[in-house]
Scaffold this motif. Sequence first.
Motif, PDB file in Angstrom:
ATOM      1  N   ASP A 179      64.835  13.697  22.015  1.00 19.02           N
ATOM      2  CA  ASP A 179      64.801  14.738  20.983  1.00 19.02           C
ATOM      3  C   ASP A 179      64.520  16.110  21.608  1.00 19.02           C
TER       4      ASP A 179
ATOM      5  N   HIS B 106      64.080  18.912  20.236  1.00 14.74           N
ATOM      6  CA  HIS B 106      63.131  19.705  19.453  1.00 14.74           C
ATOM      7  C   HIS B 106      61.680  19.350  19.758  1.00 14.74           C
ATOM      8  N   ARG B 107      61.482  18.317  20.561  1.00 11.10           N
ATOM      9  CA  ARG B 107      60.116  17.961  20.970  1.00 11.10           C
ATOM     10  C   ARG B 107      59.846  18.359  22.426  1.00 11.10           C
TER      11      ARG B 107
ATOM     12  N   THR C 102      57.674  22.823  14.225  1.00 10.08           N
ATOM     13  CA  THR C 102      58.895  22.386  13.559  1.00 10.08           C
ATOM     14  C   THR C 102      59.964  23.480  13.528  1.00 10.08           C
TER      15      THR C 102
ATOM     16  N   SER D  89      62.721  26.380  15.133  1.00 10.46           N
ATOM     17  CA  SER D  89      63.860  26.242  16.039  1.00 10.46           C
ATOM     18  C   SER D  89      63.354  26.208  17.482  1.00 10.46           C
ATOM     19  N   MET D  90      64.167  25.686  18.364  1.00 14.97           N
ATOM     20  CA  MET D  90      63.768  25.553  19.754  1.00 14.97           C
ATOM     21  C   MET D  90      63.435  26.916  20.380  1.00 14.97           C
TER      22      MET D  90
ATOM     23  N   GLN E 161      60.060  27.917  19.063  1.00 13.12           N
ATOM     24  CA  GLN E 161      59.032  27.099  19.711  1.00 13.12           C
ATOM     25  C   GLN E 161      58.710  27.637  21.099  1.00 13.12           C
TER      26      GLN E 161
ATOM     27  N   LYS F  25      71.808  15.801  20.817  1.00 16.39           N
ATOM     28  CA  LYS F  25      72.364  16.979  20.136  1.00 16.39           C
ATOM     29  C   LYS F  25      73.511  17.651  20.879  1.00 16.39           C
TER      30      LYS F  25
END
Length: 350
Positions: free
Chosen positions: A88, A90-91, A123, A125-126, A129, A164
């Motif tokens: 993932d 996004h993590r 949570t 957007s990348m 973050q 993704k």
Amino acid sequence: MPDAFYDSSARDPPPSCHPGTRHDLIDTITSWGLGTSQHTEPMLWMYGPAGVGKSAIAQTCSEGLAERNKLGAALFFSRSVGLHKRDDPHRLFPSLAYQIATKSKPFGDILDSRIQDDPTLVTKSMREQFQELLVKPLSQLGPGAAGVVGGLVVIIDGLDECGKGPGMHCDIIELVATSVRNRTTPFRWVIFSRPETHIVGSFTTNDTHLLTYQLEIRVSRKIDNEITLYLTDGLRKVHQRNGLPDSWVSERDIGILVNLSGGLFIYASTVIRFIGSHESLGPVDQLRAVLALASDNKGAGSVHPLSELDLFYTLIMQCVPPGPKPVWKVLYLFTSRFLSAGTIATLERC
């Protein structure tokens, strides 16, 4: 994504380099990470095809740098299935920020305060973050604390296995390179991946190319001596575990296995697992089955570096015990669109 950390129990035992192997690459990366190399670029990209041992090298370097208190964070992407999801994107940055926070209490305190004020930061957007969990907390550090995190190494392995698609891979490279260019992160960034076209393109743009020390791992028979060492030690453990006679494997047998490996550590490691499997016909028969591949593959004329591995995996599938074969049905679900009608009919009868 704690299951993707270098010391996670979900990856235990992790792939790592056998003692006495890949020392040239490990020393090159480690010295670069410690700042003692002639290469001063703040980013390092190590690339190579599947099976050459990139993840094992990344793991061994992570462990070595951690022992020297120079590892800021390490994350291993993998197209895993089941409970352990490790792909993932996004993590990624929350995971890196968390690990860095465990190395620097001032950074951790700032990060904790920011997330308490706005729990949705993890949570976003990348891009957000990256700014909110890394760049902005780093900018709030005092000179002393900034010195502690400065020069720490951040390792990202298996970028091509991050989910993704290609666009996300390129975004990650761009975010890291931009922060290095603008000096908003003080880390040494290491990325391991296959040389996918879009990743190559991202690393060869003028701006990023100048920031990056590039190391290629090729499929090469020059490491046959290292594969010999790995196979010898692995088969010795199988011998001790099963109480086999000393004559169960010969130097000639090991030479055949080295040739079958064709410069790929993944072949050698899979051979050891196959021969030493507890759910098998036994090490002696398993060894003979692998050695038979040498004669089966003669005259094939294929120069593809993974052709021997393909043949070996075919042998593994043939060794599935008789009776109902759920493994075939699972493979059928995922690959039916690539199979012939005759093969599908055979699987459906299982």
